[in-house]
Write a protein that holds these residues in place. Structure first.
Motif: not given
Length: 384
Positions: A364-383
């Motif tokens: 973004e404007n010649k600079s690398l940026k983190i555009m957004n973020g989507q996260g979740k808590e892991l409750t087990s190895q399955v997640d």
């Protein structure tokens, strides 16, 4: 009479980049030593008001210093390093990094690209100064005014070997008062160091491992051995300060460097750059530097989330460790998936939780940026 170890070297064996790619080589090209020797457990010292020394972790010194070390890029793709030494926005680097150039591009640790002007370069000593107006009034790295390094002093070498920005390696002062000749430069009374350095390290700072002060400018290396050479910063301070006070009206030329065969740049891939940015984001969070972390977010994300809201999201977070990072390039940029372990407080108790967060990373404007973020808590190895 003091014994001197003199190494005479041919330019045909040595110059990797008249425009600035690399550390000088005494023999052949090195493709190893890419990874930083991460240093977390040493105890650099700082001085309190009472004059006593108190321990300070090396990882803190590294984090603070990295923000003031830059990657220097030339039009031909050559890469070198440099560091901020005063509040005028002046960067010290090697002369061979910027030889035959008046303008260069500078990439900061938070992936901001700025224009730099070469305001001083020496024909004899491998030192130059680049002025970056975008860095004016920024607090510089602490510089040691006197040459006091001794054998076996612990040192840290910072730079961008092979384009891997802000790599850190650790070593010792393994020799003093070394002399070598690399046309057209003369290296006199330089430090010999065991900290691994590679192409792209040229111009980066050599730090005292216990104080974080700049004691040298990383400049040369012998073949495949872990033997590098660093110019004592105290020896060149009068010259670089003169350039900062009165920039050179015309720069010397280096015709002997123009016809040298250049090594192809091996700058970090998109995935490597995006991985570095996300890791730097979490390093900033762990250091409590929420201003820097917030600056790595896209303008759209910042419009949706104020700095106060962003910072409040970490009020209950004690520490975050990155367990794994997976970077997948796509047409728009890179999708970075991070697996985290966080220590948080809840009802006065410390709890440990694991998360999976996905970040689109784009320019973004010649600079690398983190555009957004989507996260979740892991409750087990399955997640996972």
């Amino acid at each position: 009479m003091r014994r001197e170890w003199i190494i005479s070297l041919s330019i045909s064996l040595l110059l990797l980049a008249g425009g600035g790619w690399a550390v000088f080589y005494v023999t052949d090209y090195i493709s190893s030593q890419l990874k930083a020797d991460t240093v977390l457990n040493q105890a650099p010292e700082k001085t309190e008001d009472n004059g006593e020394k108190v321990p300070k972790k090396t990882k803190d010194i590294i984090y603070e210093s990295q923000k003031l070390v830059v990657q220097i890029e030339l039009e031909d793709g050559s890469i070198g390093s440099g560091f901020l030494y005063n509040n005028q926005g002046d960067i010290i680097t090697n002369a061979h990094v910027v030889a035959n150039h008046e303008k260069v591009s500078v990439m900061t640790a938070d992936s901001k690209k700025m224009e730099g002007e070469v305001i001083g370069v020496s024909r004899d000593t491998d030192v130059a100064v680049v002025r970056v107006s975008g860095l004016k009034d920024k607090e510089p790295l602490p510089v040691r005014e006197e040459e006091t390094a001794e054998l076996l002093d612990e040192v840290l070498a910072l730079g961008s070997p092979l384009g891997l920005q802000n790599t850190v390696t650790r070593g010792e002062i393994s020799g003093l008062n070394r002399n070598l000749s690399i046309e057209p430069f003369e290296y006199e009374d330089v430090y010999q160091i065991s900290a691994p350095i590679s192409p792209g390290n040229s111009g980066g700072p050599l730090l005292d491992g216990k104080t974080g002060e700049v004691i040298g400018i990383n400049s040369a290396k012998i073949g495949k051995e872990s033997i590098g050479f660093s110019i004592p910063i105290a020896d060149v301070l009068p010259m670089v300060r003169k350039w900062s006070e009165t920039p050179m009206k015309s720069l010397p030329e280096f015709p002997e460097l123009k016809d040298q065969e250049l090594q192809s740049p091996v700058a970090g891939t998109k995935a490597e750059q995006a991985t570095y940015l996300v890791q730097y984001f979490y390093n900033s969070i762990n250091q409590g530097d929420f201003v820097t972390a917030y600056s790595l977010l896209s303008s759209e994300w910042q419009e949706q989330t104020s700095f106060e809201e962003f910072r409040s999201g970490y009020y209950n977070t004690l520490a975050v460790s990155v367990d794994n990072i997976v970077a997948d390039p796509n047409e728009d940029g890179v999708e970075v998936t991070v697996f985290l372990t966080a220590e948080e407080t809840k009802d006065g108790e410390v709890v440990v939780k694991k998360y999976k967060v996905t970040y689109p990373v784009q320019y973004e404007n010649k600079s690398l940026k983190i555009m957004n973020g989507q996260g979740k808590e892991l409750t087990s190895q399955v997640d996972e």
